[in-house]
Design a protein around this motif. Structure first.
Motif, PDB file in Angstrom:
ATOM      1  N   TYR A  26       0.796  -1.297   0.125  1.00  0.00           N
ATOM      2  CA  TYR A  26      -0.159  -0.205   0.098  1.00  0.00           C
ATOM      3  C   TYR A  26       0.565   1.045   0.480  1.00  0.00           C
ATOM      4  CZ  TYR A  26       0.639   0.907   4.674  1.00  0.00           C
ATOM      5  OH  TYR A  26       1.666   0.666   6.315  1.00  0.00           O
ATOM      6  N   GLN A  62       9.399   1.531   9.586  1.00  0.00           N
ATOM      7  CA  GLN A  62       7.597   2.882   9.404  1.00  0.00           C
ATOM      8  C   GLN A  62       7.765   2.740  10.795  1.00  0.00           C
ATOM      9  OE1 GLN A  62       5.963   2.914   6.756  1.00  0.00           O
ATOM     10  NE2 GLN A  62       8.129   3.074   5.673  1.00  0.00           N
ATOM     11  N   SER A  63       6.883   1.227  11.740  1.00  0.00           N
ATOM     12  CA  SER A  63       6.207   2.476  12.610  1.00  0.00           C
ATOM     13  C   SER A  63       7.152   1.356  14.231  1.00  0.00           C
ATOM     14  CB  SER A  63       5.239   1.168  13.195  1.00  0.00           C
ATOM     15  OG  SER A  63       4.549   2.096  12.629  1.00  0.00           O
ATOM     16  N   TYR A 241      -0.164  -3.515  17.142  1.00  0.00           N
ATOM     17  CA  TYR A 241      -1.772  -3.530  16.415  1.00  0.00           C
ATOM     18  C   TYR A 241      -2.484  -4.182  17.207  1.00  0.00           C
ATOM     19  CZ  TYR A 241       2.042  -1.821  13.278  1.00  0.00           C
ATOM     20  OH  TYR A 241       3.352  -1.624  11.659  1.00  0.00           O
TER      21      TYR A 241
HETATM   22  N1  GLU Z   1       4.070   4.461   7.772  1.00  0.00           N
HETATM   23  C1  GLU Z   1       3.236   3.496   7.819  1.00  0.00           C
HETATM   24  C2  GLU Z   1       1.798   3.530   7.642  1.00  0.00           C
HETATM   25  O1  GLU Z   1       1.503   5.326   7.861  1.00  0.00           O
HETATM   26  C3  GLU Z   1       3.660   2.357   9.107  1.00  0.00           C
HETATM   27  C4  GLU Z   1       2.178   1.975   9.166  1.00  0.00           C
HETATM   28  C5  GLU Z   1       3.538   0.636  10.157  1.00  0.00           C
HETATM   29  O2  GLU Z   1       4.164   0.536  10.228  1.00  0.00           O
HETATM   30  O3  GLU Z   1       2.663   0.097  11.128  1.00  0.00           O
HETATM   31  O4  GLU Z   1       0.707   3.335   6.919  1.00  0.00           O
END
Ligand code: GLU
Length: 305
Positions: A26, A62-63, A241
């Motif tokens: 995505y 990323q997160s 998550y």
């Molecule tokens: N940069 C990603 C986003 O905003 C981070 C998502 C992730 O690693 O959980 O969708």
């Protein structure tokens, strides 16, 4: 304990599974990651380190950057953060809008996108337009390594495809929970997510969290012991998550994953761990990375429970 032998055993165990799962697409710039990549690194608080696989290959964290952003915000704003970002598991995907609407624009925790966007807003208020550089410096400082960088191509790709993050930011602004211009806040957020590091650097960055906020190698105090405890608690309850409960159930360590395929985990008072494999499970967590951590727990016996 022979940690190198454990890492080699894990690598051999996971090899038949490489390629399973799905690389995040995505964000278009993440889609080119090789699903067969694997790396794992350990840093012990006594200064030793152990690595296997492509541990010197940088990837998009990323997160995982949300841990560092929250550390910075906690040191700057202390308890006042709680009026803007909660500390409860969300039970929802990282980019969900639904919960945010009925909870009046207050994100459940700082490790899902809306929570990290509010933290990015707070850091932008404090540091101005260069907040992303302050986050990068914090990261470099915590790893004692200045080659960690922001991948501007990934940041651009995130911005061009970040429709949900824009939606989250606008929704929160309508509730008064974003104070700066949305473009400035998301610039901070996307650049922080686009920090690239390898597992050697990443596990090194996290080491202070295994040692009550103090980097045991440099003696640099990054956090108070109280704040280090809070970050570990959040990683245990909110780090994966809507699969945070499952991660705690199966692995039993504070951890944080990113959709780039990285996972970090902490064995308090012993070590920090980073694992990388870009194919994800349906919750958006690295499939092989989770498997490798489960094997590590089985072989080493390390768990907080
Ligand atoms: N940069 C990603 C986003 O905003 C981070 C998502 C992730 O690693 O959980 O969708």
């Amino acid at each position: 304990m022979d940690y190198q032998a454990i890492l080699e055993q894990i690598r051999s165990d996971i090899t038949p599974h490489l390629g399973q799962g799905k690389v995040a697409s995505y964000i278009p710039a993440l889609a080119s990651a090789d699903p067969h990549d694997f790396a794992m690194s350990l840093h012990l608080i006594n200064g030793e380190s152990f690595h296997t696989g492509l541990s010197d290959k940088p990837f998009s964290i990323q997160s995982i950057s949300k841990v560092f952003m929250y550390e910075m915000a906690l040191s700057l704003f202390e308890e006042s953060i709680l009026s803007r970002v909660n500390v409860e598991p969300s039970g929802n995907p990282f980019n969900s809008l639904i919960q945010l609407e009925y909870e009046n624009g207050i994100p459940r925790n700082p490790f899902i996108n809306p929570g990290a966007i509010v933290i990015a807003d707070m850091l932008t208020s404090h540091f101005g337009d260069n907040a992303d550089q302050s986050i990068l410096q914090y990261f470099q400082n915590s790893s004692d390594n200045f080659s960690i960088h922001i991948d501007t191509q990934i940041a651009l790709s995130e911005r061009q495809s970040g429709f949900r993050n824009y939606a989250l930011a606008h929704l929160m602004k309508s509730f008064g929970n974003i104070t700066n211009e949305i473009d400035n806040v998301l610039h901070t957020y996307f650049n922080a997510c686009s920090i690239c590091a390898n597992t050697i650097q990443l596990s090194r960055c996290m080491l202070h969290l295994a040692n009550h906020g103090v980097d045991p190698v440099t003696n640099n105090k990054l956090l108070s012991a109280e704040h280090a405890k809070r970050i570990n608690a959040l990683m245990l309850t909110c780090g994966h998550y809507d699969a945070s409960g499952e991660f705690a159930y199966k692995i039993g360590l504070p951890g944080k994953s990113g959709v780039g395929g990285g996972i970090v985990a902490i064995v308090p008072n012993v070590m920090s761990i980073a694992v990388y494999s870009p194919s994800l499970n349906h919750h958006g967590n690295s499939l092989i990375g989770t498997m490798a951590l489960e094997l590590f727990i089985r072989y080493s016996g390390h768990t907080i429970f």
